[in-house]
Design a protein around this motif. Structure first.
Motif, PDB file in Angstrom:
ATOM      1  N   LEU A  79       0.831  -1.202   0.000  1.00  0.00           N
ATOM      2  CA  LEU A  79       0.000   0.000   0.000  1.00  0.00           C
ATOM      3  C   LEU A  79       0.867   1.254   0.000  1.00  0.00           C
ATOM      4  N   ARG A  80       1.900   1.261   0.828  1.00  0.00           N
ATOM      5  CA  ARG A  80       2.805   2.426   0.874  1.00  0.00           C
ATOM      6  C   ARG A  80       3.439   2.676  -0.487  1.00  0.00           C
ATOM      7  N   ALA A  81       3.889   1.616  -1.158  1.00  0.00           N
ATOM      8  CA  ALA A  81       4.526   1.772  -2.469  1.00  0.00           C
ATOM      9  C   ALA A  81       3.505   2.205  -3.525  1.00  0.00           C
ATOM     10  N   LEU A  82       2.340   1.601  -3.496  1.00  0.00           N
ATOM     11  CA  LEU A  82       1.322   1.918  -4.507  1.00  0.00           C
ATOM     12  C   LEU A  82       0.777   3.330  -4.360  1.00  0.00           C
ATOM     13  N   LYS A  83       0.712   3.829  -3.126  1.00  0.00           N
ATOM     14  CA  LYS A  83       0.210   5.183  -2.894  1.00  0.00           C
ATOM     15  C   LYS A  83       1.117   6.244  -3.531  1.00  0.00           C
ATOM     16  N   LEU A  84       2.302   5.849  -3.926  1.00  0.00           N
ATOM     17  CA  LEU A  84       3.192   6.765  -4.636  1.00  0.00           C
ATOM     18  C   LEU A  84       2.771   6.931  -6.097  1.00  0.00           C
ATOM     19  N   HIS A  85       1.901   6.034  -6.565  1.00  0.00           N
ATOM     20  CA  HIS A  85       1.518   6.025  -7.979  1.00  0.00           C
ATOM     21  C   HIS A  85       0.024   6.228  -8.210  1.00  0.00           C
ATOM     22  N   VAL A  92      -5.563   0.730  -2.442  1.00  0.00           N
ATOM     23  CA  VAL A  92      -6.002  -0.321  -1.520  1.00  0.00           C
ATOM     24  C   VAL A  92      -6.359  -1.585  -2.293  1.00  0.00           C
ATOM     25  N   ALA A  93      -7.134  -1.425  -3.362  1.00  0.00           N
ATOM     26  CA  ALA A  93      -7.558  -2.579  -4.161  1.00  0.00           C
ATOM     27  C   ALA A  93      -6.352  -3.291  -4.779  1.00  0.00           C
ATOM     28  N   TRP A  94      -5.424  -2.522  -5.329  1.00  0.00           N
ATOM     29  CA  TRP A  94      -4.232  -3.122  -5.924  1.00  0.00           C
ATOM     30  C   TRP A  94      -3.376  -3.818  -4.877  1.00  0.00           C
ATOM     31  N   ALA A  95      -3.218  -3.216  -3.713  1.00  0.00           N
ATOM     32  CA  ALA A  95      -2.413  -3.833  -2.660  1.00  0.00           C
ATOM     33  C   ALA A  95      -3.016  -5.170  -2.232  1.00  0.00           C
ATOM     34  N   LEU A  96      -4.327  -5.200  -2.076  1.00  0.00           N
ATOM     35  CA  LEU A  96      -4.992  -6.443  -1.683  1.00  0.00           C
ATOM     36  C   LEU A  96      -4.916  -7.486  -2.795  1.00  0.00           C
ATOM     37  N   LEU A  97      -5.125  -7.068  -4.036  1.00  0.00           N
ATOM     38  CA  LEU A  97      -5.070  -8.004  -5.160  1.00  0.00           C
ATOM     39  C   LEU A  97      -3.668  -8.594  -5.321  1.00  0.00           C
ATOM     40  N   ILE A  98      -2.650  -7.748  -5.277  1.00  0.00           N
ATOM     41  CA  ILE A  98      -1.274  -8.235  -5.424  1.00  0.00           C
ATOM     42  C   ILE A  98      -0.919  -9.182  -4.276  1.00  0.00           C
ATOM     43  N   SER A  99      -1.329  -8.843  -3.060  1.00  0.00           N
ATOM     44  CA  SER A  99      -1.070  -9.723  -1.913  1.00  0.00           C
ATOM     45  C   SER A  99      -1.727 -11.077  -2.101  1.00  0.00           C
ATOM     46  N   LEU A 124      -6.296 -17.922   2.042  1.00  0.00           N
ATOM     47  CA  LEU A 124      -7.326 -17.108   2.709  1.00  0.00           C
ATOM     48  C   LEU A 124      -6.753 -16.408   3.939  1.00  0.00           C
ATOM     49  N   ILE A 125      -5.942 -17.118   4.714  1.00  0.00           N
ATOM     50  CA  ILE A 125      -5.307 -16.522   5.896  1.00  0.00           C
ATOM     51  C   ILE A 125      -4.357 -15.404   5.466  1.00  0.00           C
ATOM     52  N   ASP A 126      -3.567 -15.662   4.436  1.00  0.00           N
ATOM     53  CA  ASP A 126      -2.616 -14.668   3.937  1.00  0.00           C
ATOM     54  C   ASP A 126      -3.348 -13.409   3.460  1.00  0.00           C
ATOM     55  N   THR A 127      -4.418 -13.608   2.702  1.00  0.00           N
ATOM     56  CA  THR A 127      -5.184 -12.476   2.176  1.00  0.00           C
ATOM     57  C   THR A 127      -5.858 -11.706   3.305  1.00  0.00           C
ATOM     58  N   ALA A 128      -6.368 -12.428   4.296  1.00  0.00           N
ATOM     59  CA  ALA A 128      -6.965 -11.757   5.460  1.00  0.00           C
ATOM     60  C   ALA A 128      -5.894 -10.963   6.213  1.00  0.00           C
ATOM     61  N   GLY A 129      -4.697 -11.508   6.309  1.00  0.00           N
ATOM     62  CA  GLY A 129      -3.601 -10.794   6.947  1.00  0.00           C
ATOM     63  C   GLY A 129      -3.256  -9.519   6.192  1.00  0.00           C
ATOM     64  N   ALA A 130      -3.170  -9.609   4.866  1.00  0.00           N
ATOM     65  CA  ALA A 130      -2.869  -8.428   4.053  1.00  0.00           C
ATOM     66  C   ALA A 130      -3.959  -7.381   4.223  1.00  0.00           C
ATOM     67  N   GLY A 131      -5.212  -7.819   4.167  1.00  0.00           N
ATOM     68  CA  GLY A 131      -6.325  -6.883   4.347  1.00  0.00           C
ATOM     69  C   GLY A 131      -6.301  -6.223   5.712  1.00  0.00           C
ATOM     70  N   SER A 132      -5.976  -6.993   6.731  1.00  0.00           N
ATOM     71  CA  SER A 132      -5.894  -6.438   8.088  1.00  0.00           C
ATOM     72  C   SER A 132      -4.745  -5.442   8.203  1.00  0.00           C
ATOM     73  N   GLY A 133      -3.611  -5.781   7.611  1.00  0.00           N
ATOM     74  CA  GLY A 133      -2.479  -4.861   7.625  1.00  0.00           C
ATOM     75  C   GLY A 133      -2.827  -3.548   6.942  1.00  0.00           C
ATOM     76  N   ILE A 134      -3.517  -3.645   5.820  1.00  0.00           N
ATOM     77  CA  ILE A 134      -3.948  -2.450   5.087  1.00  0.00           C
ATOM     78  C   ILE A 134      -4.885  -1.615   5.948  1.00  0.00           C
TER      79      ILE A 134
END
Length: 148
Positions: A79-85, A92-99, A124-134
């Protein structure tokens, strides 16, 4: 209009993403017995600190918690990297999709490693973790903006 960032900021942000993905790949590339040894070592270190004897369920939760946490960090870094672009919801959507896609590729990669398997539940756990981190990242940013 997007704010412009220095080249060093952009490169550092993406280098952190790639380094973290590399760390995930490294851990996933460990054969099953080595991976089990690593998590058992963490469990033994925790056992010294815990006021109870950890069960197999605790060990299972520790391993799945590691998945969740590692991908929470990935979600934040992306998310931090994508927010630069791109801004707002697109980032948010791209960060979750890439994760999520990285989690899928990671689990597929594990099917080629002796003693490992690819698990849909882990994706599913990994994606939930990414979403929670975001969500944590966005919440902290919102709180900091209110304070300023």
């Amino acid at each position: 209009m997007m704010k412009r960032f220095s080249l060093s900021t952009v490169l550092t942000s993406w280098a952190l993403v790639l380094a973290w993905m590399g760390l995930i790949f490294y851990f996933s590339h460990q054969p099953g017995d080595r991976s089990g040894e690593m998590s058992s070592g963490v469990l033994q270190a925790l056992t010294a600190l815990l006021p109870f004897e950890p069960s197999d369920t605790f060990h299972f939760l520790l391993r799945k918690g590691a998945h969740f946490t590692v991908y929470a960090v990935l979600g934040i870094l992306l998310l931090r990297a994508l927010k630069l672009h791109v801004s707002g919801k697109k980032a948010v959507a791209w960060a979750l999709l890439i994760s999520c896609l990285y989690a899928v590729s990671d689990e597929y990669h594990q099917t080629f490693i002796p003693g490992r398997s690819g698990e849909v539940g882990d994706v599913l756990i990994d994606t939930a973790g990414a979403g929670s981190g975001i969500l944590v990242y966005l919440s902290v940013r919102r709180l900091l903006k209110r304070q300023n």
